[in-house]
Design an enzyme around this catalytic site. Structure first.
Site, mmCIF file in Angstrom:
data_model
loop_
_atom_site.group_PDB
_atom_site.id
_atom_site.type_symbol
_atom_site.label_atom_id
_atom_site.label_comp_id
_atom_site.label_asym_id
_atom_site.label_seq_id
_atom_site.Cartn_x
_atom_site.Cartn_y
_atom_site.Cartn_z
ATOM 1 N N HIS A 36 -87.240 -58.366 -43.919
ATOM 2 C CA HIS A 36 -85.862 -57.916 -43.226
ATOM 3 C C HIS A 36 -86.565 -58.009 -41.776
ATOM 4 O O HIS A 36 -85.940 -58.469 -40.780
ATOM 5 C CB HIS A 36 -85.619 -56.444 -43.736
ATOM 6 C CG HIS A 36 -84.653 -55.810 -42.868
ATOM 7 N ND1 HIS A 36 -84.741 -54.819 -42.455
ATOM 8 C CD2 HIS A 36 -83.291 -56.357 -42.240
ATOM 9 C CE1 HIS A 36 -83.734 -54.298 -41.705
ATOM 10 N NE2 HIS A 36 -82.738 -55.075 -41.685
ATOM 11 N N HIS A 142 -94.468 -44.738 -40.778
ATOM 12 C CA HIS A 142 -93.929 -44.139 -42.158
ATOM 13 C C HIS A 142 -92.769 -44.892 -42.797
ATOM 14 O O HIS A 142 -91.852 -44.433 -43.480
ATOM 15 C CB HIS A 142 -94.056 -42.779 -42.011
ATOM 16 C CG HIS A 142 -93.943 -41.921 -43.262
ATOM 17 N ND1 HIS A 142 -94.761 -42.427 -44.109
ATOM 18 C CD2 HIS A 142 -92.887 -41.056 -43.912
ATOM 19 C CE1 HIS A 142 -94.498 -41.356 -45.379
ATOM 20 N NE2 HIS A 142 -93.394 -40.777 -45.161
ATOM 21 N N HIS A 248 -87.929 -39.448 -41.194
ATOM 22 C CA HIS A 248 -88.646 -40.331 -42.044
ATOM 23 C C HIS A 248 -88.131 -41.899 -42.015
ATOM 24 O O HIS A 248 -87.051 -42.198 -41.486
ATOM 25 C CB HIS A 248 -88.124 -39.762 -43.543
ATOM 26 C CG HIS A 248 -89.219 -39.187 -44.255
ATOM 27 N ND1 HIS A 248 -89.716 -38.114 -43.794
ATOM 28 C CD2 HIS A 248 -90.139 -39.521 -45.255
ATOM 29 C CE1 HIS A 248 -90.914 -37.766 -44.719
ATOM 30 N NE2 HIS A 248 -91.056 -38.797 -45.449
ATOM 31 N N SER A 303 -85.262 -36.378 -42.892
ATOM 32 C CA SER A 303 -84.758 -37.337 -43.539
ATOM 33 C C SER A 303 -83.566 -38.066 -42.718
ATOM 34 O O SER A 303 -82.905 -37.538 -41.792
ATOM 35 C CB SER A 303 -83.935 -37.023 -44.804
ATOM 36 O OG SER A 303 -83.171 -37.953 -45.114
ATOM 37 N N GLU A 461 -98.006 -35.464 -43.412
ATOM 38 C CA GLU A 461 -96.673 -35.391 -43.153
ATOM 39 C C GLU A 461 -96.462 -33.596 -43.057
ATOM 40 O O GLU A 461 -96.371 -33.023 -43.889
ATOM 41 C CB GLU A 461 -96.072 -35.838 -44.201
ATOM 42 C CG GLU A 461 -96.388 -37.492 -44.823
ATOM 43 C CD GLU A 461 -95.323 -37.849 -45.570
ATOM 44 O OE1 GLU A 461 -93.889 -37.754 -45.521
ATOM 45 O OE2 GLU A 461 -95.601 -38.546 -46.542
ATOM 46 N N TYR A 493 -104.503 -40.143 -44.812
ATOM 47 C CA TYR A 493 -103.415 -39.670 -45.307
ATOM 48 C C TYR A 493 -103.829 -38.969 -46.315
ATOM 49 O O TYR A 493 -104.545 -39.034 -47.469
ATOM 50 C CB TYR A 493 -102.427 -40.783 -45.758
ATOM 51 C CG TYR A 493 -101.157 -40.211 -46.474
ATOM 52 C CD1 TYR A 493 -100.226 -39.686 -45.585
ATOM 53 C CD2 TYR A 493 -101.104 -39.818 -47.755
ATOM 54 C CE1 TYR A 493 -99.022 -39.268 -46.205
ATOM 55 C CE2 TYR A 493 -99.861 -39.663 -48.296
ATOM 56 C CZ TYR A 493 -98.756 -39.313 -47.620
ATOM 57 O OH TYR A 493 -97.911 -38.650 -48.056
ATOM 58 N N TYR A 496 -98.606 -34.009 -47.811
ATOM 59 C CA TYR A 496 -97.573 -33.095 -46.839
ATOM 60 C C TYR A 496 -98.623 -31.770 -46.431
ATOM 61 O O TYR A 496 -99.356 -31.447 -46.928
ATOM 62 C CB TYR A 496 -96.473 -32.755 -47.584
ATOM 63 C CG TYR A 496 -95.587 -33.910 -47.786
ATOM 64 C CD1 TYR A 496 -94.189 -33.945 -46.828
ATOM 65 C CD2 TYR A 496 -95.784 -35.025 -48.496
ATOM 66 C CE1 TYR A 496 -93.257 -34.900 -46.924
ATOM 67 C CE2 TYR A 496 -94.585 -35.829 -48.624
ATOM 68 C CZ TYR A 496 -93.734 -35.958 -47.864
ATOM 69 O OH TYR A 496 -92.609 -36.937 -47.942
HETATM 70 ZN ZN LIG Z 1 -92.971 -39.102 -46.262
#
Ligand SMILES: [Zn+2]
Length: 679
Positions: A36, A142, A248, A303, A461, A493, A496
């Site tokens: 895409h 992300h 996000h 979000s 995160e 990473y 969270y």
């Molecule tokens: Zn996430």
């Protein structure tokens, strides 16, 4: 004379586009099946011109984009991810006080420790001590729509059934090339900063947890609307921008199988391609003269799905949502960019340290410590961006029998570890897996300072409140810093990070906080020490180093696509089917006509979008001027030069006072061109 040298660079990091498990939603059946948007790494280098003894942007002998000495895409002759020779943040070879830094924002789900180590190893091979773990920030936007398999830690390669060397190589080589291009691009320039607010591009997806915070009043809308923009210019001509905003990369859903930069990737596309007029092919060669990065902030509970749930919003179409949320970030960032007059001035400094998060004692709180990494069972419950196992509910504190069995089958967590993570029901003790942990525990923490701006680079995160408390901890150590930017998803990473209060709710984010209830206070403590070292100039040697797992990685058993070629008589780039004439045609209005949406002040912009939101467009010339209502801000520095030219050879058109040139046809400045659908 300008105080800094600035350089920008961009390179492609698109991995395997067919048959490879995607990184983000952790669903084995979500496999790449086309593109895409391509994935890009965008690099920015700033060097202090007063830094005697440091090669100033010579880039001598580094052919632009050739990646000479750095095998691009082949991987031949380069040990992947060995990490050997990577300076461990001790500042070795880099004079205290620092003189340059590189910041990268890449359209990736995460920057895994594997990528960080290999990029630094290749940079060290090429530049010696010029770019190290201490002054190089690698961050991810992300997006959840890229191919996976580029970690050396087992947990993150489960959905790809192993390591994907080709995707890993595309990412590493692309990031290195972007930095090389930025280094070679260095020339005298200025950096300006502006901050504002954007509403209507994020929503809190974990409200019951957020509402437990006693300091929740700091975010009345339960979102962090802050957007910070750094504007890079040379001779008044803009050459780049970094915008940090927390939302996000999940506008594209977990049923999507196309590689995409998601909303931040679209925002960058809109600016670089639509506004600055840079052709994709030129971008691939690192040409065009302008790089727009939309970097990620403390997006742990933010979000972009503004709808009523189900992973969608504001519309029921994921492609439209990607465009809309991307446009809102791009328009807000450009408004701040155009109004940025606060010149960044002062020395560049940086500190970095690897810290073992499996056993940090939190000062001042008896018994408070971190524990070896454990994923809670709530991790599998998912979020409103994508639900997980149906028999696990967010906030469920009773331990499921399935996880008792999993725990027993893979690794059994000792009682003290189980108790240490309470009230988190143990799902899998990844930090105790053997022969090596399934998730990293020795993590890189980093603080970059440039004048009155500090960038806090953290490997996870962070929820909005966690990010806020961390920024406060750093700001307390750097009282003369006016802007503390949180750069999440950086350099490694490790899941969270929630506040202790949020942790007790054990929603998805709390269950995914690897090191227990005191994870955030441990981060605050360690980052405060780093920030203090930035202030005092003390060195911050690492006592530990991350494990080198390159030799232990397990190649994917699934072959993916065994043949990727065009049919006879065809070439890559051929049009298979023309779009409808109206496909992708949208209108873009600049500036917005509704007074409510135009409450910009010189130092602060606040943009609010109605739910029906204005539909935007691009493909317009670069705006020649900003509105006449803005004035410079007293910062103690000289005002920034206004844009005198246009980047990337884009055209400039005069615009009436108070209206930039990117107006719609209805404003009388000519027909509105259509924006091509991203490819
Ligand atoms: Zn996430």
């Amino acid at each position: 004379m300008s105080e800094y040298l600035v350089g920008v660079g961009i390179a492609d990091v698109t991995g395997e586009a067919g048959g490879v498990g995607m990184m983000g939603y952790a669903l084995p059946y979500q496999r790449t099946a086309g593109i895409h948007q391509r994935q890009w790494a965008r690099a920015f280098v700033v060097a202090d011109r007063s830094g005697a003894g440091v090669p100033l942007g010579s880039g001598a002998g580094v052919p632009l984009g050739s990646g000479a000495g750095v095998p691009l895409g082949s991987g031949a002759g380069v040990p992947l991810g060995s990490g050997a020779g990577v300076p461990l943040g001790s500042g070795a070879g880099v004079p205290p006080g620092g003189r340059r830094f590189a910041f990268v924002s890449a359209d990736l789900g995460m920057i895994f420790a594997s990528v960080h180590a290999e990029v630094l190893r290749r940079l060290a091979a090429r530049y010696g001590p010029r770019y190290t773990a201490e002054n190089t920030v690698l961050s991810a936007t992300h997006t959840h729509s890229g191919p996976g398999g580029f970690s050396h830690h087992t947990l993150y390669n489960l959905s790809t059934f192993g390591f994907r060397p080709r995707t890993f190589e595309a990412i590493v080589a692309g990031i290195v090339t972007a930095i090389c291009r930025a280094d070679a691009d260095l020339a005298p320039g200025t950096v300006t900063v502006n901050t504002g607010e954007l509403h209507g591009a994020s929503v809190n997806r974990s409200l019951p947890a957020f509402r437990r915070n006693p300091d929740r009043a700091a975010f009345p809308a339960a979102i962090d609307p802050a957007m910070t923009v750094l504007r890079f210019a040379r001779d008044g001509v803009p050459v780049g921008v970094i915008s940090w905003f927390a939302t996000h990369g999940t506008s594209m859903t977990n049923t999507n199988t196309l590689i995409s930069g998601d909303n931040k990737g679209y925002a960058a596309y809109l600016w670089e391609h639509g506004w600055a007029g840079i052709p994709q092919a030129a971008k691939a060669r690192g040409e065009g003269g302008f790089v727009a990065a939309f970097a990620q902030g403390n997006a742990g509970d933010m979000s972009p799905n503004l709808g009523a749930g189900g992973g969608y919003g504001p519309t029921g179409n994921e492609f439209a949502n990607t465009r809309i949320v991307g446009e809102r970030q791009a328009v807000a960032a450009r408004e701040l960019f155009e109004a940025a007059t606060e010149v960044v001035c002062g020395p560049i400094a940086h500190r970095q340290r690897y810290v073992d998060f499996s056993c940090i004692e939190v000062n001042g709180v008896p018994g408070a410590r971190t524990w070896p990494a454990v994923i809670g069972q709530g991790f599998t419950a998912g979020t409103q961006d994508g639900r997980g196992l149906p028999f696990i509910h967010p906030g469920q504190l009773r331990r499921s029998r399935i996880f008792r069995l999993l725990d027993a089958a893979v690794v059994r967590a000792p009682d003290e570890v189980v108790a240490g993570h309470a009230p988190k029901p143990v799902g899998l003790a990844t930090g105790l897996c053997r022969p090596h942990p399934w998730t990293p525990q020795v993590l890189p923490l980093q603080v970059i300072r440039i004048g009155q701006v500090a960038i806090v680079a953290a490997p996870g995160e962070f929820t909005i409140m966690s990010g806020r408390r961390l920024r406060q901890a750093v700001a307390a150590q750097l009282p003369d810093v006016a802007h503390v930017i949180f750069a999440g998803y950086a350099n490694a990473y490790a899941g969270y990070v929630v506040t202790p209060e949020e942790y007790d709710a054990q929603h998805y984010e709390g269950a995914s906080t690897h090191f227990g209830r005191w994870t955030l206070p441990a981060y605050q403590q360690e980052f405060a020490a780093l920030a203090a070292a930035v202030r005092t100039g003390e060195p911050t040697p690492s006592a530990v180093a991350p494990a080198h797992l390159a030799g232990r990685r397990r190649p994917a058993r699934a072959a993916g696509r065994v043949l990727d070629a065009v049919p006879p008589g065809r070439r890559f780039g051929d049009v298979v089917r023309q779009p409808l004439p109206a496909t992708g045609a949208v209108s873009w209005r600049w500036p917005p006509s509704t007074p409510a949406a135009r409450t910009t002040t010189p130092a602060t912009a606040r943009r609010t979008w109605r739910s029906s939101g204005p539909t935007e467009t691009a493909g317009r010339p670069w705006p020649a001027t900003t509105t006449g209502t803005r004035s410079s801000v007293g910062s103690g520095c000289s005002p920034a030069s206004r844009p005198r030219g246009s980047p990337g050879g884009s055209r400039r058109t005069p615009s009436p006072a108070g209206t930039a040139s990117c107006t719609t046809a209805t404003s009388g400045t000519g027909p509105a061109p259509s924006l091509r659908t991203p490819v």
